[in-house]
Design a protein around this motif. Structure first.
Motif, PDB file in Angstrom:
ATOM      1  N   SER A 397       0.711  -1.221   0.071  1.00  0.00           N
ATOM      2  CA  SER A 397      -0.013  -0.034   0.121  1.00  0.00           C
ATOM      3  C   SER A 397       0.978   1.299   0.046  1.00  0.00           C
ATOM      4  O   SER A 397       2.040   1.122   0.436  1.00  0.00           O
ATOM      5  CB  SER A 397      -1.159   0.135   1.103  1.00  0.00           C
ATOM      6  OG  SER A 397      -0.045   0.101   2.517  1.00  0.00           O
ATOM      7  N   VAL A 398       0.255   2.205  -0.534  1.00  0.00           N
ATOM      8  CA  VAL A 398       0.921   3.690  -0.522  1.00  0.00           C
ATOM      9  C   VAL A 398      -0.055   4.505  -0.211  1.00  0.00           C
ATOM     10  O   VAL A 398      -1.154   4.702  -0.596  1.00  0.00           O
ATOM     11  CB  VAL A 398       1.462   3.939  -1.970  1.00  0.00           C
ATOM     12  CG1 VAL A 398       2.099   5.388  -2.137  1.00  0.00           C
ATOM     13  CG2 VAL A 398       2.484   3.047  -2.602  1.00  0.00           C
ATOM     14  N   ALA A 399       0.115   5.363   0.944  1.00  0.00           N
ATOM     15  CA  ALA A 399      -0.670   6.447   1.506  1.00  0.00           C
ATOM     16  C   ALA A 399       0.046   7.790   1.410  1.00  0.00           C
ATOM     17  O   ALA A 399       1.236   7.989   1.952  1.00  0.00           O
ATOM     18  CB  ALA A 399      -1.149   5.962   3.016  1.00  0.00           C
ATOM     19  N   ASP A 400      -0.851   8.772   1.109  1.00  0.00           N
ATOM     20  CA  ASP A 400      -0.466  10.292   1.193  1.00  0.00           C
ATOM     21  C   ASP A 400      -1.345  11.022   1.952  1.00  0.00           C
ATOM     22  O   ASP A 400      -2.455  10.490   2.279  1.00  0.00           O
ATOM     23  CB  ASP A 400      -0.142  10.610  -0.211  1.00  0.00           C
ATOM     24  CG  ASP A 400      -1.209  10.862  -1.022  1.00  0.00           C
ATOM     25  OD1 ASP A 400      -2.248  11.410  -0.940  1.00  0.00           O
ATOM     26  OD2 ASP A 400      -1.540   9.741  -2.090  1.00  0.00           O
ATOM     27  N   ASN A 401      -0.779  12.168   2.279  1.00  0.00           N
ATOM     28  CA  ASN A 401      -1.785  13.318   2.790  1.00  0.00           C
ATOM     29  C   ASN A 401      -2.058  14.357   1.810  1.00  0.00           C
ATOM     30  O   ASN A 401      -2.376  15.437   2.294  1.00  0.00           O
ATOM     31  CB  ASN A 401      -1.069  13.768   4.102  1.00  0.00           C
ATOM     32  CG  ASN A 401       0.057  14.480   3.790  1.00  0.00           C
ATOM     33  OD1 ASN A 401       0.663  14.311   2.503  1.00  0.00           O
ATOM     34  ND2 ASN A 401       0.738  15.085   4.716  1.00  0.00           N
ATOM     35  N   GLY A 402      -2.306  14.068   0.430  1.00  0.00           N
ATOM     36  CA  GLY A 402      -2.662  15.028  -0.574  1.00  0.00           C
ATOM     37  C   GLY A 402      -4.332  15.048  -0.695  1.00  0.00           C
ATOM     38  O   GLY A 402      -5.006  14.832   0.459  1.00  0.00           O
ATOM     39  N   PRO A 403      -4.655  15.738  -1.673  1.00  0.00           N
ATOM     40  CA  PRO A 403      -6.029  16.170  -1.686  1.00  0.00           C
ATOM     41  C   PRO A 403      -7.096  14.878  -1.555  1.00  0.00           C
ATOM     42  O   PRO A 403      -8.143  15.070  -1.582  1.00  0.00           O
ATOM     43  CB  PRO A 403      -6.171  17.025  -3.034  1.00  0.00           C
ATOM     44  CG  PRO A 403      -5.105  16.438  -3.885  1.00  0.00           C
ATOM     45  CD  PRO A 403      -4.010  15.946  -3.016  1.00  0.00           C
ATOM     46  N   GLY A 404      -6.373  13.623  -2.187  1.00  0.00           N
ATOM     47  CA  GLY A 404      -7.443  12.393  -2.216  1.00  0.00           C
ATOM     48  C   GLY A 404      -8.273  12.574  -3.408  1.00  0.00           C
ATOM     49  O   GLY A 404      -8.151  13.423  -4.199  1.00  0.00           O
ATOM     50  N   ILE A 405      -8.882  11.496  -3.241  1.00  0.00           N
ATOM     51  CA  ILE A 405      -9.912  11.395  -4.713  1.00  0.00           C
ATOM     52  C   ILE A 405     -11.364  10.973  -4.214  1.00  0.00           C
ATOM     53  O   ILE A 405     -11.695  10.586  -3.234  1.00  0.00           O
ATOM     54  CB  ILE A 405      -9.692  10.118  -5.569  1.00  0.00           C
ATOM     55  CG1 ILE A 405      -8.319  10.396  -6.104  1.00  0.00           C
ATOM     56  CG2 ILE A 405     -10.651  10.222  -6.780  1.00  0.00           C
ATOM     57  CD1 ILE A 405      -7.925   9.270  -6.879  1.00  0.00           C
ATOM     58  N   ALA A 406     -12.553  11.822  -4.779  1.00  0.00           N
ATOM     59  CA  ALA A 406     -13.740  11.805  -4.264  1.00  0.00           C
ATOM     60  C   ALA A 406     -14.286  10.172  -4.458  1.00  0.00           C
ATOM     61  O   ALA A 406     -13.654   9.504  -5.325  1.00  0.00           O
ATOM     62  CB  ALA A 406     -14.739  12.565  -4.986  1.00  0.00           C
ATOM     63  N   GLU A 407     -15.073   9.961  -3.547  1.00  0.00           N
ATOM     64  CA  GLU A 407     -15.459   8.367  -3.426  1.00  0.00           C
ATOM     65  C   GLU A 407     -16.215   7.830  -4.628  1.00  0.00           C
ATOM     66  O   GLU A 407     -16.000   7.052  -5.293  1.00  0.00           O
ATOM     67  CB  GLU A 407     -16.463   8.218  -2.309  1.00  0.00           C
ATOM     68  CG  GLU A 407     -16.817   6.581  -2.119  1.00  0.00           C
ATOM     69  CD  GLU A 407     -17.800   6.508  -0.842  1.00  0.00           C
ATOM     70  OE1 GLU A 407     -18.079   5.302  -0.656  1.00  0.00           O
ATOM     71  OE2 GLU A 407     -17.831   7.289  -0.041  1.00  0.00           O
TER      72      GLU A 407
END
Length: 475
Positions: A397-407
């Motif tokens: 897994s790769v996790a970031d604290n960026g804006p993300g993506i809407a569900e």
């Protein structure tokens, strides 16, 4: 007359009949008649064998008993015994007896005279005689008694004719019922097949005309037909998805290639018209090279996807240590993260071994890290981890604290060339997550996109059983 050699005629003789309602009906009728014959044949044989054996034993027993009576008690006692047994037996003549004097005259019995055509020796014989004016088939036992007396004990064979006729008529009625059932069954099967085939023909004709959303109607009866229909409909869903994907990819390729090619042509055209100085010319050439590189990246990504989708990379499956691979990928991208002042870390839950293509898995993980580096904010954080999900399923897994993506956008992110509105201005062609998803499918796994609150967590799941099965198929 020309005749084909035997080696050429045998394949046509041994050819399996085609599947049709007529073939089913004929096969059902033939098999049913064979089963009926296998039942009736032994029964008929056993009937005749047992009846003849019992009849012969009874004739010998009666003849011996009467002969012993004559020896013990004389002519009159035997005559009285015979007359008492044959009284009232002329109806059907079940039992025939005759005691004749040495001169051949009748003494007792239900025959008026000694039958003609019987052999002169003692023992069993079968003949046709006339009794009360009617021809009767008999099996007779002749015994010569002391003093020249003759004893005839016979059994009428015609009394079983009615029973045998009933058996034959019943057998023929069963055969006729089987044939009628085969014909009616064939007609019903043909009608049912035509109804099914008609529905399939209408659906396929509509699909040929371009109505890819049409599906086969699911039958309400028959588990096998329902299962087949569901399988075909799933296949049609996949075909529709592939055709739609090809259309979308074609449109996206045309759109994404048009921009760099248009920019490239505009630059070259401007250079040809303005003839700028050397420094500006080389700057425009560098920009043109960047446009060409962008086009090449698109084609390389598409070729990579085609290679993955074909399954040919399964031939290179080996054991892969996900923890070690994840550490190497994180180490490779660490300098890039440091330039962007992003904290890139790696954690592992222990040794995780799967079977797969190490280059493809590393490329998929690299794509996820590149996406995280692209959208993570300055002084942000990216966490790469290798761990085992509940049930022991390995995952990266790769996790970031960026804006993300809407569900609602996440399911579309694995589509080729799809980009959310917020990423239109960032570099890329929209194929990174498509490659990751294709690698996951090749290994029997999946790509899962989740909210990291804030940011995005992308998880590449690689089931152990599926990867081992892939190796067995290639081995």
């Amino acid at each position: 007359m020309n005749r084909l050699p035997l080696n050429k005629r045998l394949p046509s003789l041994l050819r399996v009949p085609t599947f049709s309602a007529r073939t089913i009906a004929v096969g059902y009728g033939v098999v049913s008649l064979l089963v009926l014959a296998m039942f009736a044949g032994p029964l008929w044989y056993a009937w005749h064998t047992n009846v003849e054996q019992v009849r012969t034993e009874l004739l010998r027993s009666d003849a011996q008993r009467l002969a012993n009576l004559f020896t013990r008690s004389g002519e009159q006692a035997l005559a009285n015994a015979i007359d008492s047994q044959v009284v009232g037996t002329n109806d059907g003549v079940r039992k025939i007896m005759l005691l004749a004097a040495p001169d051949g005259s009748r003494i007792a019995g239900n025959l008026s005279a000694w039958p003609q055509g019987l052999p002169d020796r003692d023992g069993l014989c079968s003949r046709t005689i006339h009794v009360d004016g009617k021809a009767r088939r008999i099996e007779a036992m002749r015994v010569t008694l002391p003093g020249g007396y003759r004893l005839l004990v016979a059994s009428n064979l015609n009394r079983f004719d009615e029973l045998e006729r009933l058996f034959v008529y019943g057998l023929l009625a069963c055969a006729a019922t089987v044939l009628v059932g085969a014909i009616l069954g064939g007609m019903l099967i043909r009608r049912a097949l035509l109804e099914r085939i008609g529905g399939i023909s209408q659906t396929t004709a509509a699909i040929i005309e371009g109505k890819l959303s049409r599906r086969l109607p699911e039958p309400h009866d028959g588990e096998e037909l329902r299962l087949l229909t569901q399988t075909v409909n799933r296949m049609l869903d996949q075909i529709e998805q592939l055709v739609t994907g090809v259309q979308d990819v074609s449109n996206s390729i045309a759109h994404d290639l048009r921009t760099p090619l248009s920019e490239l042509r505009a630059r070259l055209e401007e250079l040809a018209i303005t003839r700028p100085d050397t420094e500006e010319t080389f700057a425009e050439i560098d920009a043109a090279i960047a446009d060409i590189d962008r086009v090449m990246r698109i084609f390389q990504a598409l070729l990579r996807l085609a290679e993955i989708d074909s399954g040919s990379r399964r031939n290179g499956f080996v054991e892969v240590d996900l923890a070690r691979l994840g550490a190497e990928v994180a180490e490779f991208y660490l300098p890039v993260a440091e330039l962007k002042e992003i904290d890139l870390s790696f954690t592992s839950g222990g040794a995780l071994t799967v079977v797969g293509d190490p280059l493809l898995i590393a490329q998929a993980l690299g794509n996820l890290v590149e996406n995280a580096l692209k959208y993570a904010p300055e002084h942000g954080a990216i966490a790469v981890s290798a761990w085992a999900e509940p049930g022991g399923v390995p995952a990266l897994s790769v996790a970031d604290n960026g804006p993300g993506i809407a569900e609602d956008e996440r399911p579309k992110m694995v589509e080729r060339f799809y980009r959310v509105d917020g990423s239109r201005g960032t570099p890329g062609v929209g194929l990174g997550l498509s490659v990751v998803s294709a690698v996951a499918r090749l290994h029997g796994g999946s790509l899962r996109l989740e909210d990291n609150a804030p940011g995005l967590r992308a998880t590449l799941v690689l089931p152990v059983q599926s990867t081992h099965a892939a190796v067995e198929r290639t081995g």
